[in-house]
Design an enzyme around this catalytic site. Structure first.
Site, short mmCIF file in Angstrom:
data_model
loop_
_atom_site.label_atom_id
_atom_site.label_comp_id
_atom_site.label_asym_id
_atom_site.label_seq_id
_atom_site.Cartn_x
_atom_site.Cartn_y
_atom_site.Cartn_z
N ASP A 95 35.76 -26.68 -9.32
CA ASP A 95 35.51 -27.80 -10.21
C ASP A 95 36.53 -27.78 -11.35
O ASP A 95 37.18 -28.79 -11.65
CB ASP A 95 34.07 -27.64 -10.76
CG ASP A 95 33.60 -28.84 -11.53
OD1 ASP A 95 34.32 -29.85 -11.58
OD2 ASP A 95 32.50 -28.78 -12.12
N LYS A 136 36.87 -13.92 -8.74
CA LYS A 136 36.82 -13.06 -9.92
C LYS A 136 36.27 -11.71 -9.45
O LYS A 136 35.23 -11.21 -9.90
CB LYS A 136 35.92 -13.72 -10.99
CG LYS A 136 35.92 -13.06 -12.33
CD LYS A 136 37.19 -13.24 -13.12
CE LYS A 136 37.13 -12.47 -14.42
NZ LYS A 136 38.45 -12.35 -15.07
N TYR A 173 26.08 -23.67 -9.20
CA TYR A 173 25.52 -25.01 -9.45
C TYR A 173 24.22 -25.23 -8.67
O TYR A 173 23.48 -26.17 -8.95
CB TYR A 173 26.53 -26.11 -9.06
CG TYR A 173 27.76 -26.17 -9.95
CD1 TYR A 173 27.90 -25.35 -11.05
CD2 TYR A 173 28.79 -27.07 -9.67
CE1 TYR A 173 29.03 -25.40 -11.86
CE2 TYR A 173 29.93 -27.13 -10.47
CZ TYR A 173 30.04 -26.29 -11.56
OH TYR A 173 31.15 -26.34 -12.36
N ASP A 193 40.41 -30.05 -11.62
CA ASP A 193 40.69 -30.95 -12.75
C ASP A 193 42.01 -30.57 -13.42
O ASP A 193 42.80 -31.43 -13.79
CB ASP A 193 39.56 -30.91 -13.78
CG ASP A 193 38.51 -31.98 -13.49
OD1 ASP A 193 38.54 -32.56 -12.38
OD2 ASP A 193 37.66 -32.24 -14.36
N ASP A 225 41.36 -16.36 -13.62
CA ASP A 225 42.04 -16.51 -14.92
C ASP A 225 43.56 -16.59 -14.72
O ASP A 225 44.24 -17.40 -15.36
CB ASP A 225 41.64 -15.39 -15.91
CG ASP A 225 41.39 -14.05 -15.23
OD1 ASP A 225 41.53 -13.96 -13.99
OD2 ASP A 225 41.06 -13.08 -15.93
#
Ligand code: NAD
Length: 356
Positions: A247, A191, A142, A251, A223
């Site tokens: 992020d 990852k 980001y 959620d 994942d």
């Protein structure tokens, strides 16, 4: 003790829920002998309407001079057509950057009294879960180099993920310190089978883990983590992860609690000053009706007491009062079963204060 709190009420239901949390703070202050001096500052759409910009300098200065910051929410349809730099949401990134908030703490807890709101299978929900997600907030993709260029197939866009050892060490320490006060387990999500940044992340997290004897450190690929959160959320205690993975996963974790109006959050830096806010938005559809659930903001205030002011007994008292109100079957409209009676924002706040 006296504590100076900057209040950023914002838009929509922001003022209603922040005012509820302030009432709870004053009540707990009276009980334990503290003074919480709350000073309001403009932010978001309210600031645009008053002074033409979403994050006035006066607001930033007020936050920097406070002991901590309590935020409601910003945004709403009235300001949706403004250009990006003038949108209320721009103020959120601005205030996080101004305060150097590199850690985001987001608890996702299934309240036994609200088990029926959990969208997961009964056999999974019945084990309950209590997860603390520690998300890195000021680094990663980001904030990396980005742009457009001519590529093999013509125009292409790119974003870059970059993490320094320093940034990973700093957030890993927050995660291990947090786990020490909870279930002594950190799951580090990356990852590492694909990304170089994740390989540095994993290596660094394990180096920090060696400083924390007695805290278990487990790696999980992102994942798999997305699947495990819905399959067996009870396995998690503290999750630590990068900005983008955090992020998305935070959620997902909030959704499996089934109650967006209940979840608080804290954003922290190296100092004791933090920014505390509910995870939900300004809910323009119910603003001004007096029916918003104030619990996420009240629990955000409790997080402020615990993390910024080291007032653990006072924070416990607020959290226990919320539990007690829920266990007594009290509900706001968003968490009430169909056809059941429910309380207004003010009534729920009164019931929580009664139980402090
Ligand atoms: P939202 O979280 O505001 O609302 C989603 C749904 O949840 C709505 O039906 C709303 O009524 C309900 N809800 C949310 N909080 C509630 C509460 N405390 N009690 C009862 N019901 C509640 O998300 P949205 O509708 O996508 O966004 C609305 C506005 O909020 C947008 O302008 C968005 O940009 C902004 N927003 C701000 C923040 C923030 O300030 N941190 C975060 C997310 C969205």
């Amino acid at each position: 003790m006296n504590y100076n709190i900057a209040l950023l009420r914002g838009d929509g239901i922001g003022p209603e829920i922040v005012d509820s949390a302030v009432r709870v703070l004053h009540a707990i202050g009276q009980k334990y002998g503290h003074s919480f001096i709350c000073t309001p500052y403009l932010i978001g759409g309210a600031a645009i309407d008053a002074v033409g910009e979403p994050l006035p300098k006066d607001t930033v200065d007020g936050c920097l001079n406070s002991d901590s910051v309590l935020l409601g929410a910003v945004g709403g349809p009235k300001w949706d057509t403004l250009p990006g730099s003038l949108r209320p949401e721009k103020a959120l990134l601005g205030i996080r950057a101004a305060l150097g908030l590199f850690t985001n703490l987001r608890p996702a807890r299934l309240y036994p009294a609200l088990k029926d709101a959990c969208p997961l299978r009964e056999s999974v929900a019945s084990s309950g879960f209590d997860i603390m997600i520690v998300r890195e907030l000021t680094g990663g993709i980001y904030f990396g180099d980005r742009g457009y260029r001519e590529g093999k197939y013509g125009e292409e866009a790119y974003d870059t993920e970059c993490y320094s050892r320093f940034e990973i060490e700093r957030i890993a320490r927050v995660a291990f310190e947090t786990a020490k006060k909870r279930g002594n387990k950190v799951t580090s999500i990356d990852k590492a089978n694909v990304l170089e940044t994740s390989r540095l992340w994993r290596r660094t997290v394990h180096e920090i883990a060696e400083e924390y004897e007695g805290v278990e450190c487990v790696d999980m690929l992102v994942d798999n983590a997305a699947m495990q959160l819905v399959k067996n959320p009870a396995q998690f205690d503290v999750i630590v992860t990068s900005n983008m993975f955090g992020d998305i996963l935070s959620d997902e974790a909030s959704q499996i609690t089934g109650s967006i109006g209940m979840l608080p959050s804290a954003s922290r830096n190296e100092t004791s000053r933090g920014l505390y806010e509910p995870i939900h938005g300004s809910a323009p559809d119910i603003a001004g009706k007096g029916i918003a659930n104030p619990i996420a903001t009240i629990l955000s205030a409790a997080m402020m007491l615990r993390h910024s002011f080291s007032l653990a007994a006072e924070a416990d008292a607020i959290e226990n009062a919320v539990d007690s109100a829920l266990n007594a079957g009290l509900r706001t409209a968003d968490i009430a079963e169909k056809g059941a009676s429910w309380l207004s924002t003010t009534e729920m706040t009164d019931e929580i204060i009664k139980r402090l």
